[in-house]
Enzyme design. Sequence first.
Site, PDB file in Angstrom:
ATOM      1  N   ARG A 193       0.832  -1.217   0.000  1.00 50.81           N
ATOM      2  CA  ARG A 193       0.000   0.000   0.000  1.00 50.81           C
ATOM      3  C   ARG A 193       0.858   1.254   0.000  1.00 50.81           C
ATOM      4  O   ARG A 193       0.545   2.245  -0.664  1.00 50.81           O
ATOM      5  CB  ARG A 193      -0.958  -0.032   1.191  1.00 50.81           C
ATOM      6  CG  ARG A 193      -2.075   0.969   1.069  1.00 50.81           C
ATOM      7  CD  ARG A 193      -3.151   0.739   2.100  1.00 50.81           C
ATOM      8  NE  ARG A 193      -2.663   0.917   3.449  1.00 50.81           N
ATOM      9  CZ  ARG A 193      -3.369   0.639   4.541  1.00 50.81           C
ATOM     10  NH1 ARG A 193      -4.603   0.168   4.434  1.00 50.81           N
ATOM     11  NH2 ARG A 193      -2.871   0.830   5.741  1.00 50.81           N
TER      12      ARG A 193
ATOM     13  N   GLU B 261     -16.516   5.674   3.900  1.00 49.85           N
ATOM     14  CA  GLU B 261     -15.825   5.101   5.062  1.00 49.85           C
ATOM     15  C   GLU B 261     -15.793   6.105   6.201  1.00 49.85           C
ATOM     16  O   GLU B 261     -16.160   7.264   6.050  1.00 49.85           O
ATOM     17  CB  GLU B 261     -14.416   4.651   4.692  1.00 49.85           C
ATOM     18  CG  GLU B 261     -13.475   5.770   4.278  1.00 49.85           C
ATOM     19  CD  GLU B 261     -12.048   5.285   4.083  1.00 49.85           C
ATOM     20  OE1 GLU B 261     -11.620   4.309   4.729  1.00 49.85           O
ATOM     21  OE2 GLU B 261     -11.332   5.904   3.280  1.00 49.85           O
TER      22      GLU B 261
ATOM     23  N   LYS C 256      -2.813   6.377   1.297  1.00 48.69           N
ATOM     24  CA  LYS C 256      -2.736   6.891   2.670  1.00 48.69           C
ATOM     25  C   LYS C 256      -1.848   8.139   2.714  1.00 48.69           C
ATOM     26  O   LYS C 256      -0.747   8.125   3.289  1.00 48.69           O
ATOM     27  CB  LYS C 256      -2.217   5.776   3.594  1.00 48.69           C
ATOM     28  CG  LYS C 256      -2.817   5.836   4.988  1.00 48.69           C
ATOM     29  CD  LYS C 256      -2.629   4.536   5.707  1.00 48.69           C
ATOM     30  CE  LYS C 256      -2.773   4.678   7.198  1.00 48.69           C
ATOM     31  NZ  LYS C 256      -4.054   5.169   7.676  1.00 48.69           N
TER      32      LYS C 256
HETATM   33  N1  PLP Z   1      -9.576   3.998   6.245  1.00 47.71           N
HETATM   34  C1  PLP Z   1      -8.856   5.029   6.702  1.00 47.71           C
HETATM   35  C2  PLP Z   1      -9.217   6.391   6.262  1.00 47.71           C
HETATM   36  C3  PLP Z   1      -7.785   4.802   7.587  1.00 47.71           C
HETATM   37  O1  PLP Z   1      -7.061   5.813   8.056  1.00 47.71           O
HETATM   38  C4  PLP Z   1      -7.485   3.489   7.990  1.00 47.71           C
HETATM   39  C5  PLP Z   1      -6.360   3.221   8.875  1.00 47.71           C
HETATM   40  O2  PLP Z   1      -5.337   2.787   8.492  1.00 47.71           O
HETATM   41  C6  PLP Z   1      -8.284   2.437   7.492  1.00 47.71           C
HETATM   42  C7  PLP Z   1      -9.315   2.730   6.629  1.00 47.71           C
HETATM   43  C8  PLP Z   1      -8.017   1.027   7.897  1.00 47.71           C
HETATM   44  O3  PLP Z   1      -6.936   0.486   7.187  1.00 47.71           O
HETATM   45  P1  PLP Z   1      -6.089  -0.686   7.843  1.00 47.71           P
HETATM   46  O4  PLP Z   1      -7.035  -1.750   8.177  1.00 47.71           O
HETATM   47  O5  PLP Z   1      -5.158  -1.090   6.753  1.00 47.71           O
HETATM   48  O6  PLP Z   1      -5.412  -0.129   9.015  1.00 47.71           O
HETATM   49  C1  COI Z   2      -4.367   3.137  11.442  1.00 46.98           C
HETATM   50  O1  COI Z   2      -5.358   2.496  11.787  1.00 46.98           O
HETATM   51  O2  COI Z   2      -3.248   2.627  11.402  1.00 46.98           O
HETATM   52  C2  COI Z   2      -4.467   4.536  11.057  1.00 46.98           C
HETATM   53  O3  COI Z   2      -3.605   4.984  10.375  1.00 46.98           O
HETATM   54  C3  COI Z   2      -5.632   5.291  11.517  1.00 46.98           C
HETATM   55  C4  COI Z   2      -5.359   6.596  12.172  1.00 46.98           C
HETATM   56  C5  COI Z   2      -4.789   6.570  13.521  1.00 46.98           C
HETATM   57  C6  COI Z   2      -4.920   7.667  11.260  1.00 46.98           C
END
Ligand code: PLP
Ligand code: COI
Length: 357
Positions: free
Chosen positions: A102, A241, A205
Amino acid sequence: MKPPKKEMEKEKMATEEQLKKIRTDIDWGSLGFNYMPVKSHIRATYRDGAWSKGELVADPNITMSIAATCLHYGQAAFEGLKAFRCKDGKVRVFRPDENANRLNLSAERILGPGFSTDFFCDLVRRVVLDNIEYVPPYGSGGSLYIRPLYIGTSPQIGVAPATEYDLLIMVMPVGPYYKGGLKSVRAMVIEDYDRAAPLGTGMIKLGGNYGASLKPAKIAKKQGFPIPLFMDPKTHQYVDEFGTSNFFGITKAGVYTTPKSSSILGSITNKSLQQVAKDLGIPVECRPIHRNELGDFAEVAACGTAVVITPVSEIVTAEKTYNYGEECGPTLKKLYDAMTGIQYGERPDTHGWTFEV
Ligand code: PLP
Ligand code: COI
């Protein structure tokens, strides 16, 4: 993930003695999601077309040009993943290869250089090992949050990508993101703001996405809703989301349902939960979810690395309030137990997701 094959790589892994190290001055049971200084971060630099092998640095402050592109032009992306002290005493990181993929997508979108999964996982292993005493004990419910940060650092004042980059990985011990762990939270649909544009950067991200979410998140929080829920930025008719996590729900018919949208972040937790759901015999659908369908769910949750699975008790929209109950629903609980069971080494890791340090 596959265990390291080469003898040389085995030597890099934690010894029994290292694994026993743990801080005695931290109240592990009361950790929240707050910055805590630790022993070190790791820093790799891209210069003259190549990445350095990375070095551990004790000083948490960084110095760079006043004209660095990460400060002016948004060449800043990050990741989030966790390491867990497991039942057998080993420390394992959850799916770092997915975060490497990612972050490479983010880098590509902002015209920065990519890197290999092995390079990324090696940096993760080294920084976790150096800070192993900060990995919360098994049974405390805590974990070591790992935050990779990718930034353009060279000076550039015409709008163009940098020529030099840093990949920094910081770590800190964390507990629940929202107070109370599996306790449910209230969500508010954000009607007047978007976090991403229809063909923008919502699916990667980038730091800028979070800048865009700060004001709507504050407005929601002030009204008693810790989680903002964003709609698709093109029509505002479909669920996108939450501000820091993906949306999923269990329909009244028992289907794990999560939005398909080009403006949401591909959550590694959501992807993993979809597999866990299938393993548990729960049907899974990834499709556009119209806002009028919010009433079709029996259980709703936010999912992500930081929030794990956080049940949502109600969603307030401009036209209606939807209630899902204060208690964590039975399917969410099943998924939570299965997922955290794999992460803490209490259940078999049948998909090879964990990476031993
Ligand atoms: N969506 C957003 C906007 C986020 O900041 C996060 C956090 O990382 C997620 C979804 C969840 O992604 P992940 O499960 O890879 O942490
Ligand atoms: C995560 O879940 O790792 C995130 O980046 C979410 C947040 C703290 C920005």
